[in-house]
Design a protein around this motif. Structure first.
Motif, PDB file in Angstrom:
ATOM      1  N   HIS B  33       0.836  -1.191   0.000  1.00  0.00           N
ATOM      2  CA  HIS B  33       0.000   0.000   0.000  1.00  0.00           C
ATOM      3  C   HIS B  33       0.878   1.251   0.000  1.00  0.00           C
ATOM      4  O   HIS B  33       1.928   1.276   0.660  1.00  0.00           O
ATOM      5  CB  HIS B  33      -0.866   0.053   1.264  1.00  0.00           C
ATOM      6  CG  HIS B  33      -1.802  -1.087   1.427  1.00  0.00           C
ATOM      7  ND1 HIS B  33      -3.167  -0.958   1.302  1.00  0.00           N
ATOM      8  CD2 HIS B  33      -1.576  -2.390   1.735  1.00  0.00           C
ATOM      9  CE1 HIS B  33      -3.740  -2.126   1.519  1.00  0.00           C
ATOM     10  NE2 HIS B  33      -2.800  -3.016   1.780  1.00  0.00           N
ATOM     11  N   TRP B  34       0.429   2.256  -0.692  1.00  0.00           N
ATOM     12  CA  TRP B  34       0.981   3.600  -0.547  1.00  0.00           C
ATOM     13  C   TRP B  34      -0.107   4.464   0.089  1.00  0.00           C
ATOM     14  O   TRP B  34      -1.265   4.487  -0.372  1.00  0.00           O
ATOM     15  CB  TRP B  34       1.400   4.184  -1.892  1.00  0.00           C
ATOM     16  CG  TRP B  34       2.730   3.689  -2.361  1.00  0.00           C
ATOM     17  CD1 TRP B  34       2.974   2.752  -3.321  1.00  0.00           C
ATOM     18  CD2 TRP B  34       4.022   4.110  -1.890  1.00  0.00           C
ATOM     19  NE1 TRP B  34       4.330   2.562  -3.465  1.00  0.00           N
ATOM     20  CE2 TRP B  34       4.991   3.378  -2.612  1.00  0.00           C
ATOM     21  CE3 TRP B  34       4.451   5.028  -0.930  1.00  0.00           C
ATOM     22  CZ2 TRP B  34       6.369   3.543  -2.395  1.00  0.00           C
ATOM     23  CZ3 TRP B  34       5.817   5.178  -0.724  1.00  0.00           C
ATOM     24  CH2 TRP B  34       6.754   4.451  -1.457  1.00  0.00           C
ATOM     25  N   GLN B  36      -1.036   8.320   2.134  1.00  0.00           N
ATOM     26  CA  GLN B  36      -0.673   9.729   2.260  1.00  0.00           C
ATOM     27  C   GLN B  36      -1.200  10.231   3.602  1.00  0.00           C
ATOM     28  O   GLN B  36      -2.375  10.018   3.939  1.00  0.00           O
ATOM     29  CB  GLN B  36      -1.296  10.534   1.114  1.00  0.00           C
ATOM     30  CG  GLN B  36      -0.977  12.016   1.124  1.00  0.00           C
ATOM     31  CD  GLN B  36      -1.838  12.768   0.119  1.00  0.00           C
ATOM     32  OE1 GLN B  36      -3.053  12.707   0.163  1.00  0.00           O
ATOM     33  NE2 GLN B  36      -1.199  13.485  -0.793  1.00  0.00           N
ATOM     34  N   SER B  45      -5.555   6.216   1.759  1.00  0.00           N
ATOM     35  CA  SER B  45      -4.959   5.169   0.949  1.00  0.00           C
ATOM     36  C   SER B  45      -4.895   5.631  -0.504  1.00  0.00           C
ATOM     37  O   SER B  45      -5.906   6.023  -1.080  1.00  0.00           O
ATOM     38  CB  SER B  45      -5.781   3.884   1.058  1.00  0.00           C
ATOM     39  OG  SER B  45      -5.208   2.868   0.279  1.00  0.00           O
ATOM     40  N   LEU B  46      -3.690   5.602  -1.081  1.00  0.00           N
ATOM     41  CA  LEU B  46      -3.517   6.027  -2.461  1.00  0.00           C
ATOM     42  C   LEU B  46      -3.612   4.838  -3.419  1.00  0.00           C
ATOM     43  O   LEU B  46      -4.308   4.892  -4.426  1.00  0.00           O
ATOM     44  CB  LEU B  46      -2.162   6.719  -2.627  1.00  0.00           C
ATOM     45  CG  LEU B  46      -1.933   7.989  -1.813  1.00  0.00           C
ATOM     46  CD1 LEU B  46      -0.495   8.465  -1.982  1.00  0.00           C
ATOM     47  CD2 LEU B  46      -2.921   9.072  -2.205  1.00  0.00           C
ATOM     48  N   PHE B  47      -2.837   3.808  -3.110  1.00  0.00           N
ATOM     49  CA  PHE B  47      -2.789   2.627  -3.974  1.00  0.00           C
ATOM     50  C   PHE B  47      -2.670   1.377  -3.130  1.00  0.00           C
ATOM     51  O   PHE B  47      -2.080   1.390  -2.078  1.00  0.00           O
ATOM     52  CB  PHE B  47      -1.557   2.653  -4.903  1.00  0.00           C
ATOM     53  CG  PHE B  47      -1.534   3.762  -5.909  1.00  0.00           C
ATOM     54  CD1 PHE B  47      -0.736   4.872  -5.703  1.00  0.00           C
ATOM     55  CD2 PHE B  47      -2.283   3.679  -7.071  1.00  0.00           C
ATOM     56  CE1 PHE B  47      -0.693   5.902  -6.636  1.00  0.00           C
ATOM     57  CE2 PHE B  47      -2.253   4.700  -8.010  1.00  0.00           C
ATOM     58  CZ  PHE B  47      -1.456   5.808  -7.783  1.00  0.00           C
ATOM     59  N   HIS B  56      -3.090   6.968 -10.995  1.00  0.00           N
ATOM     60  CA  HIS B  56      -4.284   7.719 -10.626  1.00  0.00           C
ATOM     61  C   HIS B  56      -3.938   9.191 -10.674  1.00  0.00           C
ATOM     62  O   HIS B  56      -3.219   9.704  -9.825  1.00  0.00           O
ATOM     63  CB  HIS B  56      -4.769   7.319  -9.220  1.00  0.00           C
ATOM     64  CG  HIS B  56      -6.066   7.975  -8.844  1.00  0.00           C
ATOM     65  ND1 HIS B  56      -6.138   9.075  -8.024  1.00  0.00           N
ATOM     66  CD2 HIS B  56      -7.334   7.698  -9.204  1.00  0.00           C
ATOM     67  CE1 HIS B  56      -7.402   9.430  -7.892  1.00  0.00           C
ATOM     68  NE2 HIS B  56      -8.150   8.611  -8.589  1.00  0.00           N
ATOM     69  N   LEU B  59      -0.359  10.571  -9.964  1.00  0.00           N
ATOM     70  CA  LEU B  59       0.364   9.595  -9.151  1.00  0.00           C
ATOM     71  C   LEU B  59       0.492   8.272  -9.896  1.00  0.00           C
ATOM     72  O   LEU B  59      -0.465   7.804 -10.524  1.00  0.00           O
ATOM     73  CB  LEU B  59      -0.378   9.356  -7.837  1.00  0.00           C
ATOM     74  CG  LEU B  59      -0.628  10.572  -6.938  1.00  0.00           C
ATOM     75  CD1 LEU B  59      -1.399  10.154  -5.694  1.00  0.00           C
ATOM     76  CD2 LEU B  59       0.687  11.221  -6.555  1.00  0.00           C
ATOM     77  N   LEU B  72       6.828   5.220  -5.756  1.00  0.00           N
ATOM     78  CA  LEU B  72       5.693   6.122  -5.942  1.00  0.00           C
ATOM     79  C   LEU B  72       6.218   7.350  -6.671  1.00  0.00           C
ATOM     80  O   LEU B  72       7.177   7.968  -6.223  1.00  0.00           O
ATOM     81  CB  LEU B  72       5.087   6.526  -4.596  1.00  0.00           C
ATOM     82  CG  LEU B  72       3.947   7.545  -4.658  1.00  0.00           C
ATOM     83  CD1 LEU B  72       2.710   6.933  -5.302  1.00  0.00           C
ATOM     84  CD2 LEU B  72       3.601   8.056  -3.260  1.00  0.00           C
ATOM     85  N   ILE B  74       5.307  11.106  -8.483  1.00  0.00           N
ATOM     86  CA  ILE B  74       4.363  12.214  -8.611  1.00  0.00           C
ATOM     87  C   ILE B  74       4.838  13.077  -9.772  1.00  0.00           C
ATOM     88  O   ILE B  74       5.970  13.590  -9.741  1.00  0.00           O
ATOM     89  CB  ILE B  74       4.279  13.059  -7.327  1.00  0.00           C
ATOM     90  CG1 ILE B  74       3.944  12.178  -6.124  1.00  0.00           C
ATOM     91  CG2 ILE B  74       3.226  14.163  -7.490  1.00  0.00           C
ATOM     92  CD1 ILE B  74       3.955  12.924  -4.798  1.00  0.00           C
ATOM     93  N   ASP B  81       0.629  18.653  -2.729  1.00  0.00           N
ATOM     94  CA  ASP B  81       1.133  17.280  -2.580  1.00  0.00           C
ATOM     95  C   ASP B  81       1.980  17.136  -1.319  1.00  0.00           C
ATOM     96  O   ASP B  81       2.366  16.018  -0.959  1.00  0.00           O
ATOM     97  CB  ASP B  81       1.988  16.876  -3.793  1.00  0.00           C
ATOM     98  CG  ASP B  81       1.195  16.854  -5.091  1.00  0.00           C
ATOM     99  OD1 ASP B  81       1.785  17.194  -6.139  1.00  0.00           O
ATOM    100  OD2 ASP B  81      -0.004  16.518  -5.055  1.00  0.00           O
ATOM    101  N   TYR B  85       4.364  10.459   2.917  1.00  0.00           N
ATOM    102  CA  TYR B  85       3.950   9.314   2.115  1.00  0.00           C
ATOM    103  C   TYR B  85       4.502   8.047   2.764  1.00  0.00           C
ATOM    104  O   TYR B  85       5.698   7.933   3.021  1.00  0.00           O
ATOM    105  CB  TYR B  85       4.421   9.463   0.669  1.00  0.00           C
ATOM    106  CG  TYR B  85       3.710  10.595  -0.017  1.00  0.00           C
ATOM    107  CD1 TYR B  85       4.150  11.910   0.123  1.00  0.00           C
ATOM    108  CD2 TYR B  85       2.561  10.364  -0.760  1.00  0.00           C
ATOM    109  CE1 TYR B  85       3.472  12.964  -0.461  1.00  0.00           C
ATOM    110  CE2 TYR B  85       1.874  11.414  -1.364  1.00  0.00           C
ATOM    111  CZ  TYR B  85       2.332  12.710  -1.201  1.00  0.00           C
ATOM    112  OH  TYR B  85       1.641  13.751  -1.790  1.00  0.00           O
TER     113      TYR B  85
END
Lengths: 116, 111
Positions: B33-34, B36, B45-47, B56, B59, B72, B74, B81, B85
């Motif tokens: 998981h990544w 933020q 949760s980003l990914f 996404h 990102l 990750l 950007i 941002d 992270y």
């Protein structure tokens, strides 16, 4: 707003007092997790529930800590006889586990505890 | 040695720069998981990924299972941002329930 709420957001207490935190997960989520995060560190796992059953507890969860999820919905985390080392952010997360799909955890805003 | 290592610990960038944050892990995993985390504690949760690449918006997250490494990225970074992270892994051989977290990378994007 992820849909997971925690109360209170901040708690200041004196050493030796008991504190209780509440987490309300996303309503259809069957898993609920508690984590602790100290300054400058990533979160650390404390415990998790599948519905109302507490399935795992970390060694970080000493005898002074207890967690419940009585009806499989909200959960409480109680710390008895607080110590200064308990000062941290306590995070709650919930997820919907539908095997074999992997679950995404949704985090609440956290409860910041300061023990004086 | 931590099971999940992130680099760099701190990163300052100018608006518009391409940013890369790295995560290496030492355990077998079922998912990575990544996340933020903004000041004040809220984690998003980003990914969640177990192979390949996901995108996404600006990102992009990649994972190389053989090398036990994820990145990750950007693109066209923006001051909004700015956050911490965090990389977290689900240990394949261990607990079914919990995530193992890295310490996080604090990103600051200057206008």
């Amino acid at each position: 707003d992820t849909g997971v709420s925690q109360d209170p957001r901040h708690k200041i207490t004196k050493r030796g007092q008991n504190v209780t935190f509440r987490c309300d997960p996303i309503s259809e989520h069957n898993r609920l997790y508690w984590y602790r995060q100290t300054l400058g560190q990533g979160p650390e796992f404390l415990t998790y529930f599948q519905n109302e059953a507490q399935l795992e507890k970390s060694r970080l969860l000493s005898d002074r800590f207890s967690a419940e999820r009585p009806k499989g919905s909200f959960s409480t985390l109680e710390i008895q006889r607080t110590e200064q080392g308990d000062s941290a952010m306590y995070l709650c997360a919930s997820s919907l586990v539908t095997p074999p799909r992997l679950d995404t955890q949704y985090f609440g805003p956290g409860t910041r505890l300061t023990v004086l | 040695k931590n099971e999940v290592e992130q680099s760099p610990q701190n990163l300052t960038a100018q608006e518009g720069e391409f940013i890369t944050i790295n995560c290496s892990y030492s355990v077998g995993i079922s998912a990575l998981h990544w996340l933020q985390q903004h000041p004040g504690g809220g984690i998003v949760s980003l990914f969640m990924l177990s192979s390949g690449k996901k995108k996404h918006g600006r990102l992009i997250a990649t994972i190389n299972i053989q090398e036990k490494h994820s990145s990750l990225h950007i693109t066209a970074s923006h001051p909004r941002d700015s956050a911490v992270y965090i990389c977290a892994v689900r240990d394949y051989g261990g607990s079914q329930g919990n995530l193992i977290f890295g310490k996080g990378t604090k990103l600051s994007v200057k206008p």
